[in-house]
Every structure is written in structure tokens, then in C-alpha cells.
Design an enzyme around this catalytic site. Structure first.
Site, PDB file in Angstrom:
ATOM      1  N   HIS A 125       0.810 -10.516  -5.665  1.00  0.00           N
ATOM      2  CA  HIS A 125       1.945 -10.449  -4.144  1.00  0.00           C
ATOM      3  C   HIS A 125       3.529 -11.065  -4.612  1.00  0.00           C
ATOM      4  CE1 HIS A 125       2.992 -12.427   0.160  1.00  0.00           C
ATOM      5  NE2 HIS A 125       1.896 -12.416   0.552  1.00  0.00           N
ATOM      6  N   GLU A 145       5.216  -6.158  -2.747  1.00  0.00           N
ATOM      7  CA  GLU A 145       3.352  -6.774  -2.901  1.00  0.00           C
ATOM      8  C   GLU A 145       2.991  -4.742  -3.925  1.00  0.00           C
ATOM      9  OE1 GLU A 145       1.609  -8.522   0.074  1.00  0.00           O
ATOM     10  OE2 GLU A 145       4.121  -9.309   0.550  1.00  0.00           O
TER      11      GLU A 145
HETATM   12  C1  BG6 Z   1       1.879 -11.120   2.921  1.00  0.00           C
HETATM   13  C2  BG6 Z   1       1.420  -9.963   4.337  1.00  0.00           C
HETATM   14  O1  BG6 Z   1       1.425  -9.886   2.043  1.00  0.00           O
HETATM   15  O2  BG6 Z   1       1.855 -12.200   3.221  1.00  0.00           O
HETATM   16  C3  BG6 Z   1       2.482 -10.775   6.081  1.00  0.00           C
HETATM   17  O3  BG6 Z   1       1.625  -8.717   4.778  1.00  0.00           O
HETATM   18  C4  BG6 Z   1       1.615 -12.637   5.857  1.00  0.00           C
HETATM   19  O4  BG6 Z   1       1.503 -10.379   7.110  1.00  0.00           O
HETATM   20  C5  BG6 Z   1       2.060 -12.952   4.315  1.00  0.00           C
HETATM   21  O5  BG6 Z   1       1.836 -13.236   6.820  1.00  0.00           O
HETATM   22  C6  BG6 Z   1       2.212 -14.101   3.747  1.00  0.00           C
HETATM   23  O6  BG6 Z   1       0.113 -14.551   3.801  1.00  0.00           O
HETATM   24  P1  BG6 Z   1      -0.008 -15.958   3.461  1.00  0.00           P
HETATM   25  O7  BG6 Z   1      -1.451 -16.395   4.279  1.00  0.00           O
HETATM   26  O8  BG6 Z   1       0.225 -16.706   2.635  1.00  0.00           O
HETATM   27  O9  BG6 Z   1       0.489 -17.080   4.753  1.00  0.00           O
END
Ligand code: BG6
Length: 299
Positions: A167, A271
Site C-alpha cells: 500500500h 497500491e
Molecule cells: C486504501 C483503501 O487502500 O486504504 C481505502 O482503498 C482506505 O478505502 C485506505 O481508507 C486507508 O486504510 P486504513 O485502514 O489504513 O485507514
């Protein structure tokens, strides 16, 4: 955890001039990496790459100034490892337990050309009842590029299905001057719009509102053009059929405790993974590799 004892045993993996290991933010073990091309940083918590910067360039990876550094919280920014699922799950941590687990530092090395590699292993008991029966290793190599490889081997006697995603959060000068290319014609699930399935019609994606798109059957290289920093970033990948493009914009930024209200101007996530219908299923004994190579060039 006794951090002192833990650090003493980790120090055997230091490499003079290339890797130093110390207590980082929140007392969490951190590897500081130096190569002839620049610097980097990895936390064992989440096997999280929190920094990568080539000499003479702004940081490639974006980190939130509001990130928490605690054993029970994910780090905000860098490259969270989402595994063995992506997104929310009832009664289980969002994006899987891997980013909340302290990974085992298995090995470090430096090659003759100065590239530095760090091999991490997800402890077998991580995840408690949600743990999957697999051997999970993560190899991070820093040099002129940042290469990340997530290797999963099914050690059970039945098929193993999982989702995975590296990510990556990128630093940008101003989201208003960013174009993301390489996704035209692909079908995406619009996660900011009720998961409606749409087809990407734009040659370049620009950002004017919350954007949260899961592109399916998307093995292509993605390019991030940053007009303000005058930098082009390449996200090349192998063993990845999904790409997510995310910027939380105003309301979502405000709703996240570990994300500054105005920080969305300086970041974009592209990502790389295998999500939803692209999830990986491994036969007993089979293995998979998700590989991402990040490179950049100033214009
Ligand atoms: C992204 C998702 O990959 O991660 C989003 O597509 C999400 O929907 C974001 O809000 C952040 O996620 P987190 O759990 O790290 O707050």
C-alpha cells in the site's frame, strides 16, 4: 517486550556503513539504511518501509506527521503490508494483521554495487485465530530503486486463499498537479462510490475529490507525474493483478485520527496487490511472489 534485549540481538544484523538498528519512534525497532544512492528506513512493526529517498530528490515515500508508532496501531504512510486480507473485516483489523505484527528480521546483506537487502519473516503464530497456514517472507532491496517482494508459501494440505497489497504512499508536491497514468480501459470498483463497477475512461487520472478506486485485472505499470516537484515515479510490478489509487481528500482526512487535515495535498497512494476477484489461491506446497519496483526521475 524488553526493547533493550531485543535490540541487542538485532544488532548482529547491522552492516557497517549500510544498516544501523536502533529504537525508533515509539521505541519500535528500526533499521536505518544508507546506500550509495540515498537512504531508507524500515520498521519491524508491520515490516513497514517508512522511508526511501534518493540523494538530491524529495522523499519518494510520504509519511504522515500524525502517524502513530505503537505496537497495536498501523503506521500511516510509507508502505503498509496489507495481508492476508485487504479492507475492512468485521471483528478483525482492517487490511489484515501483518501490518500490526512485529516481523522477524531473518537476514541483511549488502551487494558489491552497494544495494542493501533486508529479509523479514512473518511469525507463524501472528494473527491469532485469523492466522493463515503459510510461510510469509518479505524481501526489501534499496539502491537506486526500491524493490519489495512478498513471498507466500502454502504449508498446509489444502488450498490457501488470501489477499495482499503493498500500500505505497507517495510524496507529491501538490495533488492538484498530479496525473496517474496507465489505467485507461480497466474496470474498477469505485470504493468511494458504493463499490459501483466502472470503466476507466481517462488517459490520466486527476484528483478533485475523494478518490478510492480498486482496478481489477490490472498488471500494468503505473506512472505518477508530479507537475509541482517535476518528478515522474514508476510503479512496476509482477505477480500483481490489482491496483488501488487513493486520496482521502477533505472529509475522510478529517475523520482519520492519524492523518493531518491538510496532508492530503502532499500524498497519493498507488497500491499494488491481489484483491477481491484477483485474490491468490495456492495449492498445497505452492508459492507466490508479489513484486513491486519503485523508481523515480526528476524532470
Ligand atoms: C486504501 C483503501 O487502500 O486504504 C481505502 O482503498 C482506505 O478505502 C485506505 O481508507 C486507508 O486504510 P486504513 O485502514 O489504513 O485507514
Amino acid at each position: 517486550m524488553d526493547t533493550t534485549l531485543d535490540l541487542d540481538s538485532l544488532k548482529q544484523h547491522e552492516i557497517s556503513g549500510a544498516i544501523t538498528i536502533s529504537a525508533g519512534q515509539g521505541g519500535l525497532p528500526r533499521l536505518a539504511i544508507t546506500t550509495p544512492a540515498g537512504t531508507g528506513e524500515i520498521y519491524l512493526h508491520g515490516a513497514h518501509v517508512t522511508g526511501f529517498q534518493k540523494t538530491g530528490e524529495p522523499p519518494l515515500l510520504w509519511m504522515s506527521a500524525a502517524s502513530q508508532f505503537a505496537a497495536d496501531k498501523p503506521i500511516r504512510g510509507g508502505v503498509p503490508v496489507c495481508f492476508p486480507w485487504f479492507g475492512a473485516r468485521p471483528d478483525a483489523p482492517a487490511h489484515g494483521y501483518a501490518r500490526l505484527t512485529e516481523w522477524h528480521l531473518a537476514a541483511t546483506s549488502a551487494s558489491a554495487d552497494g544495494r542493501v537487502s533486508v529479509r523479514l519473516r512473518l511469525p507463524e503464530k501472528a494473527g491469532g485465530p485469523a492466522a493463515i497456514p503459510g510461510k510469509v517472507e518479505y524481501l526489501v532491496t534499496m539502491g537506486d530503486t526500491l524493490t519489495m517482494e512478498l513471498h507466500v508459501t502454502n504449508t498446509a494440505e489444502k488450498p490457501l486463499a488470501f489477499e495482499e497489497c503493498l500500500h505505497s504512499y507517495f510524496t507529491v508536491g501538490d495533488i492538484a498537479t498530479v496525473a496517474v497514468r496507465g489505467l485507461k480501459g480497466l474496470t474498477y470498483s469505485d470504493r468511494a462510490g458504493g463499490n459501483a463497477l466502472k470503466v476507466e475512461s481517462a488517459k490520466a487520472i486527476h484528483f478533485h475529490a475523494e478518490t478510492d478506486r480498486l482496478y481489477l485485472d490490472a498488471p500494468q505499470t503505473v506512472i505518477i507525474e508530479d507537475g509541482k516537484l517535476k518528478r515522474v515515479i514508476r510503479v512496476e510490478k509482477a505477480g500483481s493483478d490489482s491496483t488501488v489509487v487513493w486520496n482521502p481528500w477533505v472529509a475522510k482526512s478529517k475523520a482519520m485520527p492519524d492523518f493531518g487535515d491538510e496532508e492530503y495535498h502532499q500524498m497519493v497512494c498507488v497500491e499494488s496487490g491481489n484483491i477481491g476477484q484477483n485474490q491468490v489461491t495456492l495449492a498445497p506446497g505452492a508459492a507466490s511472489t508479489l513484486k513491486v519496483v519503485l523508481s523515480s526521475q526528476m524532470g
